[in-house]
Design an enzyme around this catalytic site. Structure first.
Site, short mmCIF file in Angstrom:
data_model
loop_
_atom_site.label_atom_id
_atom_site.label_comp_id
_atom_site.label_asym_id
_atom_site.label_seq_id
_atom_site.Cartn_x
_atom_site.Cartn_y
_atom_site.Cartn_z
N GLY A 28 19.62 33.11 10.78
CA GLY A 28 18.87 33.95 11.69
C GLY A 28 17.70 33.19 12.30
N ASN A 60 12.93 39.68 23.50
CA ASN A 60 12.56 38.84 22.36
C ASN A 60 11.24 38.12 22.55
OD1 ASN A 60 16.01 37.80 22.28
ND2 ASN A 60 15.09 39.50 21.18
N ASN A 62 8.19 38.75 23.35
CA ASN A 62 6.87 39.20 22.92
C ASN A 62 6.58 38.88 21.46
OD1 ASN A 62 8.67 41.12 21.81
ND2 ASN A 62 7.06 42.67 21.77
N ARG A 63 7.59 38.49 20.68
CA ARG A 63 7.35 38.23 19.26
C ARG A 63 8.06 36.99 18.73
NH1 ARG A 63 10.95 42.02 20.19
NH2 ARG A 63 12.94 42.08 19.08
N ASP A 121 19.06 40.77 10.63
CA ASP A 121 18.75 42.15 10.97
C ASP A 121 19.99 43.03 10.85
OD1 ASP A 121 20.25 41.28 13.07
OD2 ASP A 121 18.85 41.86 14.65
N CYS A 165 21.86 45.15 -6.09
CA CYS A 165 21.48 45.79 -7.35
C CYS A 165 20.75 47.11 -7.14
CB CYS A 165 20.60 44.84 -8.18
SG CYS A 165 21.54 43.60 -9.10
N CYS A 177 15.20 44.90 16.57
CA CYS A 177 15.00 43.48 16.29
C CYS A 177 15.40 42.62 17.48
CB CYS A 177 15.78 43.07 15.04
SG CYS A 177 15.25 43.94 13.57
N CYS A 435 25.61 46.73 -11.41
CA CYS A 435 25.82 46.21 -10.06
C CYS A 435 27.24 45.67 -9.93
CB CYS A 435 24.81 45.11 -9.74
SG CYS A 435 25.08 44.33 -8.13
N CYS A 438 26.99 41.49 -8.96
CA CYS A 438 26.51 40.41 -9.83
C CYS A 438 26.68 40.67 -11.31
CB CYS A 438 25.04 40.10 -9.52
SG CYS A 438 23.88 41.42 -9.96
#
Length: 636
Positions: A28, A60, A62-63, A121, A165, A177, A435, A438
């Site tokens: 990402g 995108n 502006n951040r 995201d 979990c 996002c 879980c 895992c």
């Protein structure tokens, strides 16, 4: 003084050398990813690989501080790498692609990394990377933000809680996002219509002097400045149509948004390798709108009706524009602004083969959209980069002797732990024993050569696994991707077929379970098939995994009973195949499903543990017909 002087002082010369030889994966390159890339470059990681599917959009800027207006429509990963070169001292390798694409990023590709940073995201990709982390025992730093809220969580496979979990509740808000170039759900189109299109036409400032020499264009290159001005003029041109109040030019807006812009997206071939291409509107659809009466708020209508409604409501807003000082804010209770967003979103949905929504439904969704906050992204990225030093055990003054001594971080509102400070940092918890990812199964990776996949019969494969991990005769073998039963003691129809003939291949996951014991059983093992063409012929290497004997649990535990009473279901099902585009956001429904745990057809065999089974179908889905390649499903 060299840049690394302070870092060496803090972590020591030996740890600095280890850091310089470390190789990390950043998944990402958007809001959090831009901040993380900057941070881990300044921390002097030796080699950084960046994976991102998206291209840069106006919203995108502006951040996501690494991007400029000249970068719109460019790949985020490669553009981010170019943007940091002037302060970079690491080897950077960008990729534009879907991290869940097993053909581009096979499992053995992930093995080269020392640590993974998640800056995603979308829920499906997070779950996928979490499973990859568990299969390869790679430490993972998970992070996410939604408005002013955010969190960071180190995940050490087998030692601390993984991403699965804790239950992931269906969010009540829809974080913005990015504005997608490849929408896959109605929410993506609604965000585009509300936060980009409506704001651009009715809520943004009118164009200033575009030839102002003092304007910061993000570059000194004359050709680049010329290109930026062209992009800017295209955006302002739409607003000029609104200002002109010339209703006859509204089809020009439709043409720009739903024909020209879609054709530009189609020209980016990488976006459409694994997904259905959008189909732009035709000139005839735009230029011959039908006259329609006001439709009910709970109806959708046809695409031609949506186009007509778009033209009509745009004309209404044109007339309002000067009366409201050339600035109209979106309000879900303003019928005109809501109608505009609904029609624009539905036209875009139609183009991208997404179901259209009624105005009533869109009002509920659009009213809950919250913007991303750059400061939250920076804080979460900073916490993620700092904790990586402890995960890699590079701090001599704070050695990591026990991974549960590491800290996660939540904003105060998100954590519900403390309202007296902005960040709460509880210690990590051990894995949840219930879980399904895992704890409920052992995990490992089978290394296979291509010829072995095409030659090895299923019966030989079963014997190999049974003998390696000391399983009894009575076992079951499932294709965990879609819960197909491949083998058990009363189903041997596929024994003489090769692995490839039963649609097992690179990226397939199989579940091998003990079906014999009544009091003690061998723990189930989930194995990832990693097919590598570079392996020697006839290679079938099973992982050295200890598969313990455990107590058979044929009755639900207290916690399971409580959960069943509370939720009305045996298990929360998770999808095992991602969408064609690999883009899913946090508003996905976490479907629930009740699985019948009674023996089937009078069989006395122990039922499959429903918490191990992660797909909404029973394990006894048998493959009887001739297999086809279309049955191969990638792991979620």
């Amino acid at each position: 003084m060299p840049r690394e002087t302070s870092l060496v002082t803090i972590i020591g010369e030996d740890s600095y050398k280890k850091l310089r030889s470390s190789r990390c994966l950043l998944v990402g390159a958007g809001g959090i990813g831009s901040e993380l890339l900057k941070d881990i470059i300044l921390m002097e990681f030796g080699e950084i690989h960046i994976v991102d599917l998206d291209t840069i959009d106006l919203s995108n800027l502006n951040r996501q501080f690494l991007f400029r207006q000249k970068d719109i429509k460019q790949p985020k990963s490669t553009t981010a790498v170019k943007a940091v070169q002037h302060f970079n001292n690491s080897k950077l390798v960008p990729y534009q692609g879907n991290v869940m694409d097993i053909s581009t990023f096979p499992l053995h590709w992930f093995e080269q990394f020392d640590i993974i940073f998640n800056a995603l995201d979308n829920l499906a990709a997070r779950r996928y990377v979490n499973k990859i982390s568990q299969f390869l025992s790679l430490p993972l730093i998970e992070s996410g933000t939604a408005g002013f809220d955010g969190y960071m969580q180190p995940i050490i496979p087998g030692k601390t809680e993984c991403f699965e979990c804790t239950k992931k509740e269906t969010p009540k808000t829809f974080p913005v996002c990015t504005i997608r170039s490849t929408p896959s759900q109605p929410i993506h189109c609604i965000v585009w219509a509300k936060n980009f299109l409506f704001n651009q036409l009715f809520a943004s400032e009118t164009s200033g002097n575009e030839d102002d020499n003092n304007q910061d264009w993000g570059t000194d290159d004359a050709e680049e400045i010329k290109r930026i001005k062209q992009e800017t003029n295209e955006l302002y041109e739409l607003q000029k149509i609104i200002i002109s109040r010339d209703a006859s030019r509204i089809p020009e807006i439709l043409n720009k948004l739903f024909i020209q812009d879609i054709n530009k997206l189609l020209a980016i071939e990488n976006l459409w390798k694994t997904r259905t291409k959008p189909v732009p509107l035709s000139d005839s659809q735009i230029n011959t709108p039908t006259k329609t009466a006001q439709s009910a708020s709970n109806s959708v209508g046809t695409i031609q009706e949506q186009i007509s409604n778009f033209i009509n409501i745009t004309q209404k807003l044109m007339d309002r524009y000067p009366k409201e000082q050339n600035h109209i804010e979106f309000d879900k209770d303003d019928a005109d602004t809501l109608e505009f967003v609904a029609t624009a979103a539905n036209i875009r949905s139609h183009i991208f083969n997404i179901p259209m929504k009624s105005v009533f439904d869109i009002k509920q969704i659009a009213g809950n959209i919250i913007p991303a906050i750059a400061t939250t992204n920076a804080i979460v990225a900073g916490a993620s980069s700092l904790i990586s030093l402890r995960v890699l055990n590079l701090l001599k003054y704070a050695p990591t002797t026990k991974y549960t001594d590491l800290n996660m971080a939540f904003t105060a509102k998100a954590s519900n732990l403390s309202q007296n400070r902005y960040l709460s940092n509880p210690k990590l918890a051990p894995p949840n024993k219930n879980c399904p990812v895992c704890s409920k199964v052992c995990r490992g990776v089978i290394k296979l050569s291509s010829d072995c996949l095409n030659k090895m019969k299923l019966s030989d494969f079963v014997v190999l696994i049974r003998e390696k991990y000391s399983y009894p005769q009575d076992i079951s073998l499932l294709d965990a991707s879609n819960q197909r039963l491949l083998f058990d003691y009363d189903f041997e129809d596929l024994n003489d077929r090769t692995l490839s003939e039963i649609n097992l291949g690179n990226g397939s996951i199989i579940l091998f379970s003990d079906e014999e014991g009544d009091t003690m059983i061998r723990k189930a093992i989930e194995l990832f098939l990693d097919v590598d063409d570079e392996l020697p012929c006839n290679t079938c290497s099973l992982p050295d995994v200890e598969v313990p004997l455990i107590k058979a649990n044929n009755s639900p535990s207290k916690n399971e009973e409580e959960e069943k009473n509370e939720k009305g279901a045996d298990v929360v099902a998770t999808t095992n195949s991602h969408g064609k585009d690999g883009i899913v956001i946090l508003d996905d429904d976490e479907g629930e499903i009740t699985i019948d745990a009674e023996p089937i057809n009078g069989s006395k065999k122990r039922p499959v543990d429903t918490e191990i089974s992660e797909a909404p179908s029973n394990k006894r889905t048998k493959l009887v017909n001739e297999p086809t390649n279309s049955d191969i499903v990638e792991l979620d």
